[in-house]
Scaffold this motif. Structure first.
Motif, PDB file in Angstrom:
ATOM      1  N   LEU A  23      41.528  43.114  53.736  1.00 43.65           N
ATOM      2  CA  LEU A  23      42.465  43.192  52.609  1.00 43.65           C
ATOM      3  C   LEU A  23      43.381  41.980  52.506  1.00 43.65           C
ATOM      4  CD1 LEU A  23      43.525  46.943  52.993  1.00 43.65           C
ATOM      5  CD2 LEU A  23      42.040  45.986  51.226  1.00 43.65           C
ATOM      6  N   ALA A  24      43.574  41.253  53.623  1.00 40.02           N
ATOM      7  CA  ALA A  24      44.570  40.177  53.621  1.00 40.02           C
ATOM      8  C   ALA A  24      44.021  38.804  53.992  1.00 40.02           C
ATOM      9  CB  ALA A  24      45.709  40.537  54.585  1.00 40.02           C
ATOM     10  N   CYS A  25      42.838  38.741  54.592  1.00 35.73           N
ATOM     11  CA  CYS A  25      42.378  37.468  55.153  1.00 35.73           C
ATOM     12  C   CYS A  25      41.105  36.928  54.507  1.00 35.73           C
ATOM     13  CB  CYS A  25      42.161  37.615  56.662  1.00 35.73           C
ATOM     14  SG  CYS A  25      43.617  38.174  57.560  1.00 35.73           S
ATOM     15  N   VAL A  26      40.598  37.594  53.474  1.00 40.92           N
ATOM     16  CA  VAL A  26      39.365  37.125  52.814  1.00 40.92           C
ATOM     17  C   VAL A  26      39.743  36.460  51.491  1.00 40.92           C
ATOM     18  CG1 VAL A  26      37.137  37.797  51.847  1.00 40.92           C
ATOM     19  CG2 VAL A  26      38.035  38.984  53.873  1.00 40.92           C
ATOM     20  N   LYS A  27      39.411  35.202  51.349  1.00 42.68           N
ATOM     21  CA  LYS A  27      39.782  34.446  50.153  1.00 42.68           C
ATOM     22  C   LYS A  27      39.165  35.082  48.902  1.00 42.68           C
ATOM     23  CE  LYS A  27      39.789  29.764  48.256  1.00 42.68           C
ATOM     24  NZ  LYS A  27      39.354  28.352  48.448  1.00 42.68           N
ATOM     25  N   GLY A  28      40.002  35.255  47.884  1.00 43.99           N
ATOM     26  CA  GLY A  28      39.544  35.852  46.636  1.00 43.99           C
ATOM     27  C   GLY A  28      39.608  37.363  46.623  1.00 43.99           C
ATOM     28  N   ARG A  45      43.840  34.809  60.998  1.00 40.99           N
ATOM     29  CA  ARG A  45      42.883  35.908  60.895  1.00 40.99           C
ATOM     30  C   ARG A  45      43.171  37.023  61.895  1.00 40.99           C
ATOM     31  NH1 ARG A  45      38.259  36.575  58.299  1.00 40.99           N
ATOM     32  NH2 ARG A  45      36.725  38.056  59.114  1.00 40.99           N
ATOM     33  N   ASP A  46      43.744  36.685  63.033  1.00 40.09           N
ATOM     34  CA  ASP A  46      44.000  37.688  64.055  1.00 40.09           C
ATOM     35  C   ASP A  46      45.135  38.612  63.622  1.00 40.09           C
ATOM     36  OD1 ASP A  46      42.035  36.626  65.655  1.00 40.09           O
ATOM     37  OD2 ASP A  46      43.416  35.315  66.752  1.00 40.09           O
ATOM     38  N   VAL A  47      44.941  39.903  63.856  1.00 37.60           N
ATOM     39  CA  VAL A  47      45.928  40.916  63.488  1.00 37.60           C
ATOM     40  C   VAL A  47      46.484  41.537  64.759  1.00 37.60           C
ATOM     41  CG1 VAL A  47      46.291  43.134  62.332  1.00 37.60           C
ATOM     42  CG2 VAL A  47      44.797  41.426  61.296  1.00 37.60           C
ATOM     43  N   VAL A  58      53.373  41.361  59.534  1.00 37.51           N
ATOM     44  CA  VAL A  58      53.896  42.028  58.344  1.00 37.51           C
ATOM     45  C   VAL A  58      52.913  41.839  57.196  1.00 37.51           C
ATOM     46  CG1 VAL A  58      55.777  42.135  56.673  1.00 37.51           C
ATOM     47  CG2 VAL A  58      56.278  41.690  59.087  1.00 37.51           C
ATOM     48  N   PHE A  59      52.557  42.928  56.521  1.00 42.43           N
ATOM     49  CA  PHE A  59      51.622  42.890  55.395  1.00 42.43           C
ATOM     50  C   PHE A  59      52.380  43.245  54.117  1.00 42.43           C
ATOM     51  CE2 PHE A  59      49.109  43.458  59.147  1.00 42.43           C
ATOM     52  CZ  PHE A  59      47.995  42.656  58.931  1.00 42.43           C
ATOM     53  N   THR A  60      52.211  42.395  53.093  1.00 42.33           N
ATOM     54  CA  THR A  60      52.952  42.531  51.843  1.00 42.33           C
ATOM     55  C   THR A  60      51.996  42.626  50.673  1.00 42.33           C
ATOM     56  OG1 THR A  60      54.723  41.173  52.802  1.00 42.33           O
ATOM     57  CG2 THR A  60      54.775  41.516  50.408  1.00 42.33           C
ATOM     58  N   TYR A  61      52.327  43.457  49.708  1.00 45.73           N
ATOM     59  CA  TYR A  61      51.521  43.580  48.488  1.00 45.73           C
ATOM     60  C   TYR A  61      51.543  42.254  47.750  1.00 45.73           C
ATOM     61  CZ  TYR A  61      49.595  45.794  44.287  1.00 45.73           C
ATOM     62  OH  TYR A  61      48.799  46.151  43.226  1.00 45.73           O
ATOM     63  N   ASN A  62      50.380  41.715  47.454  1.00 52.26           N
ATOM     64  CA  ASN A  62      50.263  40.378  46.857  1.00 52.26           C
ATOM     65  C   ASN A  62      50.351  40.470  45.330  1.00 52.26           C
ATOM     66  OD1 ASN A  62      49.755  37.735  46.260  1.00 52.26           O
ATOM     67  ND2 ASN A  62      47.607  37.749  46.924  1.00 52.26           N
ATOM     68  N   GLU A  63      51.560  40.364  44.794  1.00 51.02           N
ATOM     69  CA  GLU A  63      51.763  40.467  43.349  1.00 51.02           C
ATOM     70  C   GLU A  63      51.099  39.326  42.588  1.00 51.02           C
ATOM     71  OE1 GLU A  63      52.877  42.861  41.749  1.00 51.02           O
ATOM     72  OE2 GLU A  63      54.475  43.939  42.786  1.00 51.02           O
ATOM     73  N   ASP A  64      50.818  38.219  43.283  1.00 54.07           N
ATOM     74  CA  ASP A  64      50.209  37.054  42.628  1.00 54.07           C
ATOM     75  C   ASP A  64      48.690  37.028  42.767  1.00 54.07           C
ATOM     76  OD1 ASP A  64      52.624  35.834  41.689  1.00 54.07           O
ATOM     77  OD2 ASP A  64      53.069  35.292  43.770  1.00 54.07           O
ATOM     78  N   PHE A  65      48.093  38.149  43.153  1.00 55.64           N
ATOM     79  CA  PHE A  65      46.635  38.211  43.282  1.00 55.64           C
ATOM     80  C   PHE A  65      45.971  37.946  41.933  1.00 55.64           C
ATOM     81  CE2 PHE A  65      42.727  40.747  42.816  1.00 55.64           C
ATOM     82  CZ  PHE A  65      41.954  40.159  43.804  1.00 55.64           C
ATOM     83  N   ARG A 109      36.766  44.382  37.820  1.00 58.87           N
ATOM     84  CA  ARG A 109      36.433  45.233  38.959  1.00 58.87           C
ATOM     85  C   ARG A 109      36.168  44.337  40.167  1.00 58.87           C
ATOM     86  NH1 ARG A 109      32.201  47.987  39.354  1.00 58.87           N
ATOM     87  NH2 ARG A 109      32.948  49.972  40.158  1.00 58.87           N
ATOM     88  N   VAL A 110      36.996  44.493  41.175  1.00 58.80           N
ATOM     89  CA  VAL A 110      36.915  43.651  42.363  1.00 58.80           C
ATOM     90  C   VAL A 110      36.422  44.494  43.529  1.00 58.80           C
ATOM     91  CG1 VAL A 110      38.169  42.166  43.958  1.00 58.80           C
ATOM     92  CG2 VAL A 110      38.812  42.229  41.530  1.00 58.80           C
ATOM     93  N   LYS A 111      35.281  44.134  44.088  1.00 57.52           N
ATOM     94  CA  LYS A 111      34.745  44.859  45.240  1.00 57.52           C
ATOM     95  C   LYS A 111      35.214  44.181  46.519  1.00 57.52           C
ATOM     96  CE  LYS A 111      30.539  46.615  47.389  1.00 57.52           C
ATOM     97  NZ  LYS A 111      29.073  46.745  47.321  1.00 57.52           N
ATOM     98  N   ILE A 112      35.932  44.920  47.334  1.00 54.94           N
ATOM     99  CA  ILE A 112      36.438  44.401  48.600  1.00 54.94           C
ATOM    100  C   ILE A 112      35.563  44.954  49.715  1.00 54.94           C
ATOM    101  CG2 ILE A 112      38.409  44.252  50.158  1.00 54.94           C
ATOM    102  CD1 ILE A 112      40.218  44.612  47.763  1.00 54.94           C
TER     103      ILE A 112
END
Length: 346
Positions: free
Chosen positions: A212-217, A228-230, A235-242, A248-251
């Motif tokens: 959710l946080a480390c894959v480009k795009g 990349r290491d967790v 701290v994980f933040t909702y990315n308002e600038d995504f 439809r985005v498949k993660i």
């Protein structure tokens, strides 16, 4: 040669195709199973056929559930729930984690370790289905399977730089969904807070957050510090600038072993196959010794290998280990005059 290995991997991939609705070529799938039945026998394909039956039954069940909800004027809280009730033992459960998951969801009656907490937003509609199912199937128990579920979330991103509002439908796994739903309440969480709220196992949670946080795009979350290491303190933040060109985005999910076949862990699958073989080898030894009473070591190895050759070829070392186990449990004993011979204990 080892049909049980092929069966294990084939079941895993077939389960994925069934659960995500990728069976546009269902006739071809059934044709393959028919050929497998001809080649390997009914026992080999009985669970595969049970998987098809579960999907077909679940489709009819969801129609009845939706009709009842509509007739009773009950609400699922705006969640389009799809449940597939699976027969315990017929389906592979890759990570052995459990949880409720919105459409499509998978439920079995097995209780396993690694349970994940059901998000508040999903609890009501899941309870509605449980009440509906258990009223018509008394005596059964439902256990929700996380590793086998997926869903879609409508996400809204309000750009901090340009102020533009962007909407995307995120196609995610159940565990990803559970994490993302937390960000309806606040914009940022520490790793420890996410772990406590979801109850997801450490290794699985780290892979989920990486996806959710480390894959480009696909980074709908941001991570501080970068990397990349967790670990604890992140701290994980909702990315308002995504941003994405796709609505439809498949993660995707990050597998435990990228170089293994499929998404599963290669070593774990092999270990599971070895464990499944042990009772089969022991049963073959007991059947042979029950009829022959006394045999020497090489004769037992030869006859067990011949008996199981239609499924797999057990190694002499594994046969010897199972013989030792049967001696410890007093199914067999060594001949007092010739230690190479074994007797069956009635």
């Amino acid at each position: 040669e080892d049909k049980d290995v092929f069966e294990k991997y084939y079941k895993q991939h077939l389960a994925k195709r069934l659960l995500v609705g990728k069976l546009s070529l269902e006739e071809q799938e059934r044709s393959v199973i028919l050929k497998l039945k001809t080649e390997c026998g009914y026992q080999f394909t009985s669970k595969l056929e049970s998987m098809f039956n579960d999907i077909r039954t679940s489709q009819d069940m969801m129609q009845s559930f939706n009709a009842q909800v509509l007739a009773s004027e009950k609400s699922t809280g705006g969640i389009d729930l799809g449940v597939q009730v699976l027969t315990t033992g017929a389906w592979p459960t890759p990570s052995q984690d459990i949880l409720s998951t919105p459409g499509p969801a998978a439920a079995t009656s097995a209780t396993v370790a690694g349970q994940c907490r059901i998000p508040t937003a999903l609890q009501h509609c899941c309870t509605l289905f449980e009440d509906f199912y258990l009223k018509t199937h008394s005596g059964r128990k439902l256990t929700w399977q996380t590793a086998m579920g997926n869903g879609e979330i409508r996400a809204v991103f309000r750009g901090t730089k340009d102020g533009a509002v962007r909407k995307h439908d995120l196609c995610v796994s159940t565990l990803q969904m559970c994490v993302l739903l937390m960000f309806n309440d606040q914009d940022a969480y520490k790793y420890e807070e996410i772990a406590e709220a979801t109850g997801i196992a450490e290794a699985e949670l780290k892979r989920t957050l990486q996806s959710l946080a480390c894959v480009k795009g696909k980074n709908v979350l941001t991570k501080d510090p970068l990397g990349r290491d967790v670990g604890n303190g992140d701290v994980f933040t909702y990315n308002e600038d995504f941003r994405s060109k796709l609505y439809r985005v498949k993660i995707g999910t990050i597998s435990a072993n990228r170089d293994g076949r499929g998404d599963g862990n290669e070593k774990q699958v092999k270990m599971k196959i070895e464990e499944d073989r042990k009772p089969q080898i022991e049963a073959a030894i007991v059947r042979i010794m029950k009829s022959r009473r006394i045999l020497n070591h090489n004769e037992i190895v030869s006859e067990v290998t011949q008996m199981l050759s239609s499924r797999f070829l057990p190694s002499p070392a594994m046969i010897k280990q199972r013989m030792e186990s049967l001696i410890e449990r007093e199914f067999l004993e060594r001949d007092e005059t010739d230690r190479r011979k074994y007797k069956y204990i009635a």
